[in-house]
Design a protein around this motif. Structure first.
Motif, mmCIF file in Angstrom:
data_model
loop_
_atom_site.group_PDB
_atom_site.id
_atom_site.type_symbol
_atom_site.label_atom_id
_atom_site.label_comp_id
_atom_site.label_asym_id
_atom_site.label_seq_id
_atom_site.Cartn_x
_atom_site.Cartn_y
_atom_site.Cartn_z
ATOM 1 N N GLU A 313 5.981 5.825 -4.202
ATOM 2 C CA GLU A 313 6.626 6.302 -5.440
ATOM 3 C C GLU A 313 8.144 6.410 -5.320
ATOM 4 O O GLU A 313 8.868 6.078 -6.257
ATOM 5 C CB GLU A 313 6.048 7.658 -5.842
ATOM 6 N N VAL A 335 5.588 7.124 -20.079
ATOM 7 C CA VAL A 335 4.351 6.462 -20.463
ATOM 8 C C VAL A 335 3.211 7.165 -19.746
ATOM 9 O O VAL A 335 3.305 7.445 -18.556
ATOM 10 C CB VAL A 335 4.396 4.985 -20.050
ATOM 11 N N THR A 336 2.146 7.454 -20.490
ATOM 12 C CA THR A 336 1.019 8.114 -19.835
ATOM 13 C C THR A 336 -0.048 7.095 -19.510
ATOM 14 O O THR A 336 -0.225 6.106 -20.211
ATOM 15 C CB THR A 336 0.414 9.206 -20.725
ATOM 16 N N HIS A 337 -0.732 7.350 -18.455
ATOM 17 C CA HIS A 337 -1.761 6.444 -17.984
ATOM 18 C C HIS A 337 -2.961 6.489 -18.918
ATOM 19 O O HIS A 337 -3.368 7.549 -19.350
ATOM 20 C CB HIS A 337 -2.170 6.876 -16.565
ATOM 21 N N PRO A 338 -3.518 5.326 -19.267
ATOM 22 C CA PRO A 338 -4.672 5.326 -20.168
ATOM 23 C C PRO A 338 -5.876 5.987 -19.499
ATOM 24 O O PRO A 338 -6.101 5.789 -18.307
ATOM 25 C CB PRO A 338 -4.927 3.833 -20.406
ATOM 26 N N PRO A 339 -6.633 6.793 -20.254
ATOM 27 C CA PRO A 339 -7.821 7.431 -19.689
ATOM 28 C C PRO A 339 -8.880 6.376 -19.418
ATOM 29 O O PRO A 339 -8.882 5.308 -20.022
ATOM 30 C CB PRO A 339 -8.269 8.356 -20.816
ATOM 31 N N ARG A 340 -9.761 6.661 -18.492
ATOM 32 C CA ARG A 340 -10.765 5.653 -18.169
ATOM 33 C C ARG A 340 -11.936 6.277 -17.438
ATOM 34 O O ARG A 340 -11.765 7.118 -16.568
ATOM 35 C CB ARG A 340 -10.135 4.577 -17.301
ATOM 36 N N ASP A 341 -13.117 5.816 -17.790
ATOM 37 C CA ASP A 341 -14.317 6.133 -16.999
ATOM 38 C C ASP A 341 -14.373 5.158 -15.851
ATOM 39 O O ASP A 341 -14.239 3.954 -16.051
ATOM 40 C CB ASP A 341 -15.603 5.899 -17.817
ATOM 41 N N ARG A 342 -14.569 5.714 -14.687
ATOM 42 C CA ARG A 342 -14.804 4.772 -13.577
ATOM 43 C C ARG A 342 -16.084 5.168 -12.880
ATOM 44 O O ARG A 342 -16.096 5.789 -11.850
ATOM 45 C CB ARG A 342 -13.640 4.773 -12.574
ATOM 46 N N TYR B 169 -10.955 -3.321 -18.779
ATOM 47 C CA TYR B 169 -11.410 -2.073 -19.404
ATOM 48 C C TYR B 169 -11.054 -2.054 -20.889
ATOM 49 O O TYR B 169 -9.970 -2.496 -21.280
ATOM 50 C CB TYR B 169 -10.735 -0.865 -18.740
ATOM 51 N N GLY B 172 -12.224 2.786 -22.533
ATOM 52 C CA GLY B 172 -12.554 3.612 -21.387
ATOM 53 C C GLY B 172 -13.646 3.069 -20.480
ATOM 54 O O GLY B 172 -14.019 3.688 -19.492
ATOM 55 N N PHE B 200 1.228 -0.368 -14.185
ATOM 56 C CA PHE B 200 1.069 0.773 -13.287
ATOM 57 C C PHE B 200 0.735 0.273 -11.884
ATOM 58 O O PHE B 200 -0.030 -0.679 -11.732
ATOM 59 C CB PHE B 200 -0.085 1.671 -13.747
ATOM 60 N N ARG B 204 0.770 5.014 -10.910
ATOM 61 C CA ARG B 204 2.103 5.428 -11.329
ATOM 62 C C ARG B 204 2.704 4.350 -12.227
ATOM 63 O O ARG B 204 2.572 3.160 -11.963
ATOM 64 C CB ARG B 204 2.978 5.581 -10.087
ATOM 65 N N HIS B 267 -1.657 -2.665 -18.818
ATOM 66 C CA HIS B 267 -2.221 -2.004 -20.010
ATOM 67 C C HIS B 267 -1.522 -2.534 -21.263
ATOM 68 O O HIS B 267 -0.288 -2.607 -21.321
ATOM 69 C CB HIS B 267 -1.990 -0.490 -19.877
#
Lengths: 343, 343, 343, 343
Positions: A313, A335-342, B169, B172, B200, B204, B267
């Motif tokens: 980082e 920018v926010t990271h997209p949510p995701r099911d993993r 993806y 989600g 990302f 990050r 993304h």
């Protein structure tokens, strides 16, 4: 990875030297009690750095830590102990006060490659650099958390920055050795003519270079002179060496990224019209005679440099903030990271 | 490398995933008796490749080897056996007859990443490529030496080429997975407008990209589309991923080389004006909806590809001969390595 | 320049077409009384631009100026007059309200190249662009000073921006003509394969191009798509054409800058595997059939665009402020010109 | 081009200096009788060139032409006449025997810019260069056709190559002047540190440069050092100046192409840490003191260089054959121009 293990009919051995590993991004933890001995290195002829060194030394000694300084600044700090060349590997932590140049100077103190190098933490006296992620103002606070961490503290992030051992050969014999963190540069020096160099990788002739110069750099050097010459940005934990020409007399020369364990040799042929110059991390400039060579190989031990943030980082922040690297002319927003099911 | 082992006051753990190693350049040896089962894959709709396959199959069966072909060409070779999807991992050797595209096709047969991949040897039907170092005319001679080596034979050189697992993806949830050897490309497709992407690395935000497209490539792809877009030449055994923009709307975008074990995510934001297109090794083109992502991570198992020469020599020959890479406008002459004592 | 005039023994004639000149940076002065007729062009479907047009029209009519608008927006402004295709060359001044795209649209109204083009002044509705140096908020103030200048006013600075006339040929006959200010682009469109193009300059084969596309641009386009593809920054008053490949499949393709009066021809050969796509200033996308050609030549008449500052100052400000072009990582400070005697 | 002539309500004057024109590609014809006086210039210390000079001198004098040589080689050719500094502008033709360097040397003989320069024809003693399109072996045959053309001969093609007048200022006064055909270079010389330069165009600050150096080049220099530093290929007849940084400490520095009649000034600020070095066509290297400047402006008179082929064909051949410029990895084949009706 054992790609062929258990396969019925093949066996596999390795052509690569197995002394190097891919592990570069470490979590460091000081054992209870913290370090016993700390080496403090400061920017040359810098009053503010001297004051900060004085202040930190007092603070550390008050906590029972033995503080060493370089012999050459001992006159300035008569109440401290000098660190001899042999001692340097046995300190528990190195602290630099200055800029990136001060870190390069510290690195040069570890001139042999026979023993591990202690961890390094670097405080910038002025603006932050690629090798100085902390500012001097926060030194005591950062060190307190690092050395005497509270119970269940966050780990300390650390990048193992490899160096290149550069051996200078002439008349078939090794003349000098330098270790570099940023780059080995062979260039035309004051000569008005291009240099003509033969470049070998792993003993094989890779190319003839006609250029202002040639840069051999570990990833740490990718944001230094190699960047100016058009090289790619390479994260410090990639185990590779970057070969970047400076102003090549060719339309089709592109920077090369080769495995860290490849041995790179730059040869100034005996029929070269001009001599060349070699320098190592921007220092130790020397004239390179005809028929001499520089052989660069990965050092056995890396410099463990303490980071502010996890993984790479610090480095991403550096290329964006310091070099203004960006793929977009849009103003940067968070920018926010997209949510995701993993699953 | 154990940089801190034995140090008095520190312990070190790894932030890197330890399932990957630096070993990429291997020596391969078939056990006495040679392979039992060989998969032959040929260029689609190519008469010469069909003839060569026929010829090789006869030759191999004459030596007691079981020969398999893809189910889809079984009609063409009724006397051979089809290789089912499950069988593919259990063959001892894969042979391709065609061009680089045929190798990419073969690689796509290993769609899951749960088991090691058998070694691959590739014969070019036409001009040699980066993935096809042998010519079809010499196939029997090369295979004889490789599979039933004489006593004290030279070892077989093999590069472990890693792939990237690309997960798509949307909403989600993972929709599709592709493994790539050359590159994953997200681009504007037929749209006249640039794509706007968020990139990302390891969770990050690294940068916002406004460009024709973005390339995520393992080193094998550095001589393919990434080269056209201005990316560096990266030897196939460097454990890294290359991120190269295509025609970025920015003066300050430079290609990025990051550790192989970094996870890269591209993304397409929900407020993007246009949709985008994704493709994988130049195939499987798909529309990428707003708010979808592609996550690229190193595959667990690499493709062991048999080389003609040791280490990365095939690759250096390729960039010089095929891509005409050179640092000099002087005609290339044969250069001999300078002699040297290395006490 | 008459380099050989008066030389004893030689005469010189010109191989260049003499209809073009080097004069590009002009001082413009409206004759007493100002313009009689003004064409107002606004950004398509933009409410703010409509309001501003309304406001400016009232202001101009109050000063005795006849105001025209495009026929297609007449419904929106029923009290104004429409400008027919023939009228467009006879207006005294064009005013755009919008962005760079609105200027490109205005330029496209001057589709033939038989008559001079009236001066253009452009007001940005949002952020300033390379073709929109004034902001809408200052429109009346700027226009007052420009059109009814006080006695001994400063001159108005104006850059003559040349366009390229692009003729599309197929089966030996011209099919369409477009005039471009930014670029003519031939690319692969939605095709996954590179285009293969033959490029001729002044009737001579210059090179074969394998790439995503090829850009033919007047200097105005050097800060648009050509920049993304790696082209040089070219000041708008340089009489030249820029030829920039997009992602060429070659290590040795470098952008080309050729004389404005050179005729450039891009040919899609009959044996090309794929079709191509052509577009003109980002519009009028068309499929380009095999064996068709696009011939680009300098337009006879240039677009006189009114600047905010003298000479090319607007442009330097644009590349520094908008594109963040800079040769230094130091923060930009105001630099004063060194004093000098110039006897 | 008179873009506003005849427009009802505007007048236009020019901000550009009108002494320069766009005519660069000329047809040259010697008047009946051919040249009276010819200057022969040869490569320094080159035996073959001396022999060729001797041979050509005899041949020309046999045809009634007066032959001059440089004063410095008079001892070598005692039977020939020396050309004084004043005479040089009054010869009818210059002939060089050597390489591109010999042409640069000839050009330097025309040190003032007050009178037109006679035509130049250049014969290469070795391989052909960008400035030497003819080989020495064909000298007599080429000259016979050129100087005493048969009735209705083809015209002689000639490119007017402009130079840049470079004035060096210090302490407010002009110290030296050099004319360059290839480039003026300001660089760091033997210094290990980057130079810091302020660059002004037409009196306006364009950018601060931190780099190894900065190149100011007329188009003739685009295939020389500017090419190595990443500059575009610019045809010799484009009236422009190229500004190319060498290894800039910035990700966002791109070469600049500005109008030929723009005045470019490079200033070494008084607070610069290091001195710099300036050189002119690779010669006359001088130390550049702090607070000194170099001002580059287009020369009034161009060098008329005789070509082998019409228009810029020699140049296209040069970049393809000598620099191996190409947009394609396909082998180059001869391509015929598509037929076309141009009604």
């Amino acid at each position: 990875m054992t790609p062929a293990s258990g396969r019925r009919n093949t066996t596999m051995a390795w052509a690569d030297d197995s002394s190097l590993g891919l592990h570069r991004r470490a979590l460091l933890r000081f054992k209870p009690g913290g370090p016993s001995t700390v080496l403090l290195v400061k920017k040359h002829r810098d009053t503010e750095a001297s004051q900060k060194l004085e202040q930190l030394a007092t603070w550390l000694r008050g906590r029972g830590v033995q503080v060493l300084v370089e012999r050459q600044v001992l006159a300035e700090f008569p109440h401290l102990e000098a660190c001899s060349g042999n001692d340097v590997h046995s300190v528990d932590l190195c602290i630099t006060l200055g800029g990136d140049g001060t870190v390069l100077h510290l690195a040069s103190l570890f001139a042999d490659d026979a023993r591990p190098i202690p961890p390094v933490i670097s405080f910038a006296m002025g603006t932050l650099g690629f090798l100085t992620p902390f500012s001097a103002g926060e030194a005591e606070a950062v060190l307190a958390k690092l050395l005497w961490p509270p119970w269940q503290a966050e780990p300390v992030f650390c990048t193992l920055r490899t160096r290149r051992q550069c051996e200078v050969y002439w008349a078939g014999r090794m003349q000098r050795v330098h270790m570099v963190l940023n780059e080995c540069l062979v260039d035309r020096g004051a000569s008005p003519a291009m240099v003509l160099l033969e470049c070998f990788v792993d003993g094989r002739h890779a190319t003839t270079v006609q250029a202002d110069g040639l840069i051999i750099a570990p990833p740490s050097g990718s944001t230094a002179y190699s960047m100016s010459a058009g090289g790619p940005m390479v994260a410090p934990s990639v185990p590779c060496t970057i070969i970047t020409p400076v102003a090549p007399h060719s339309l089709s020369f592109r920077p090369l990224v080769v495995p860290e364990n490849s041995v790179i040799e730059v040869h100034l042929p005996s029929n070269s019209r001009a001599q060349a110059r070699a320098s190592f991390d921007g220092r130790h400039a020397m004239r390179m005679l005809r028929d001499s060579s520089i052989v660069c190989r990965a050092s056995r031990y890396a410099l463990p440099m303490i980071n502010r943030h996890p993984l790479d980082e610090d480095w991403y922040e550096g290329i964006t903030q310091k070099l203004r690297w960006t793929g977009s002319l849009r103003p940067l927003t968070s920018v926010t990271h997209p949510p995701r099911d993993r699953t």
